[in-house]
Design a protein around this motif. Sequence first.
Motif, mmCIF file in Angstrom:
data_model
loop_
_atom_site.group_PDB
_atom_site.id
_atom_site.type_symbol
_atom_site.label_atom_id
_atom_site.label_comp_id
_atom_site.label_asym_id
_atom_site.label_seq_id
_atom_site.Cartn_x
_atom_site.Cartn_y
_atom_site.Cartn_z
ATOM 1 N N LYS A 1 30.301 -61.251 -67.882
ATOM 2 C CA LYS A 1 29.457 -61.946 -68.857
ATOM 3 C C LYS A 1 29.545 -63.461 -68.695
ATOM 4 O O LYS A 1 29.293 -64.207 -69.631
ATOM 5 N N ALA A 2 29.922 -63.912 -67.510
ATOM 6 C CA ALA A 2 30.019 -65.357 -67.248
ATOM 7 C C ALA A 2 29.644 -65.620 -65.804
ATOM 8 O O ALA A 2 29.796 -64.747 -64.943
ATOM 9 N N VAL A 3 29.135 -66.816 -65.565
ATOM 10 C CA VAL A 3 28.861 -67.243 -64.189
ATOM 11 C C VAL A 3 29.582 -68.562 -63.944
ATOM 12 O O VAL A 3 29.835 -69.345 -64.857
ATOM 13 N N THR B 1 17.333 -68.849 -68.893
ATOM 14 C CA THR B 1 18.380 -67.826 -68.978
ATOM 15 C C THR B 1 18.908 -67.783 -70.409
ATOM 16 O O THR B 1 18.714 -68.709 -71.185
ATOM 17 N N ASN B 2 19.589 -66.709 -70.755
ATOM 18 C CA ASN B 2 20.106 -66.525 -72.119
ATOM 19 C C ASN B 2 21.596 -66.855 -72.200
ATOM 20 O O ASN B 2 22.408 -66.027 -72.581
ATOM 21 N N ALA C 1 23.982 -62.432 -67.507
ATOM 22 C CA ALA C 1 24.711 -63.170 -66.466
ATOM 23 C C ALA C 1 24.168 -62.825 -65.079
ATOM 24 O O ALA C 1 23.978 -63.712 -64.237
ATOM 25 N N THR C 2 23.888 -61.564 -64.839
ATOM 26 C CA THR C 2 23.352 -61.142 -63.544
ATOM 27 C C THR C 2 21.959 -61.724 -63.325
ATOM 28 O O THR C 2 21.631 -62.172 -62.219
ATOM 29 N N VAL D 1 25.842 -70.054 -57.568
ATOM 30 C CA VAL D 1 26.181 -69.323 -58.799
ATOM 31 C C VAL D 1 26.911 -68.054 -58.414
ATOM 32 O O VAL D 1 26.521 -67.334 -57.495
ATOM 33 N N ARG D 2 28.006 -67.772 -59.109
ATOM 34 C CA ARG D 2 28.792 -66.562 -58.856
ATOM 35 C C ARG D 2 29.134 -65.894 -60.190
ATOM 36 O O ARG D 2 29.561 -66.565 -61.127
ATOM 37 N N VAL D 3 28.909 -64.600 -60.298
ATOM 38 C CA VAL D 3 29.255 -63.861 -61.512
ATOM 39 C C VAL D 3 30.763 -63.653 -61.540
ATOM 40 O O VAL D 3 31.364 -63.246 -60.550
ATOM 41 N N ILE D 4 31.376 -63.959 -62.684
ATOM 42 C CA ILE D 4 32.816 -63.815 -62.853
ATOM 43 C C ILE D 4 33.084 -62.531 -63.636
ATOM 44 O O ILE D 4 32.568 -62.343 -64.733
#
Length: 179
Positions: A101-103, A124-125, A156-157, A175-178
């Motif tokens: 739920k984070a980037v 984006t939200n 996030a995606t 950008v990378r999804v954490i």
Amino acid sequence: LSAVRLGHTYGRFYTNISGVGRLGKNMLKTDIIHYLDQCELSLDDVKIDYNKGFYPMGALLKFPSVESFETAVRQTIQGRMYRLERVSPDEWEHKISLNGKAVLLQGVPRNAQVDDIERFLCGTNYEPPPFENFIRAGVPEPVRMVLVKFGSRTDATNAFIAKNKGFCLNNPVTVRVIQ
């Protein structure tokens, strides 16, 4: 304490390459679950352990039983690519998981203000600021990174898909999804 009574066993999963001791930066929770396919793990049973620069150092795993943990140990020994060691339940409990739920925005210009970052994230939200900012050593100069939280994994995606390799103040941002 209740987790111990239920028979959960906890482990740390990481690469077996000598001198590295961490996971690949693109490894997903699902990759670990599929690798340990005989252990009945779910996404909620995996927490990626990041260092301060958000490189994945390993994964903390919650196994439903001692037998499941021992099965995972056998699988890692046979595959020889990864290691698995037992850890205390406290290590699992104290590790915060962002659950996809984070980037992480990498390459944000050092002079970018909050409104510049919000402009980059337009469409984006994301959750409203404050964003977590930090500097990581880089070549030829340090790299500014910004952690942005979202309300769901899907948001996030979607931000990753829409904004990866975009530009903030004429600087390319990765950008990378954490997880």
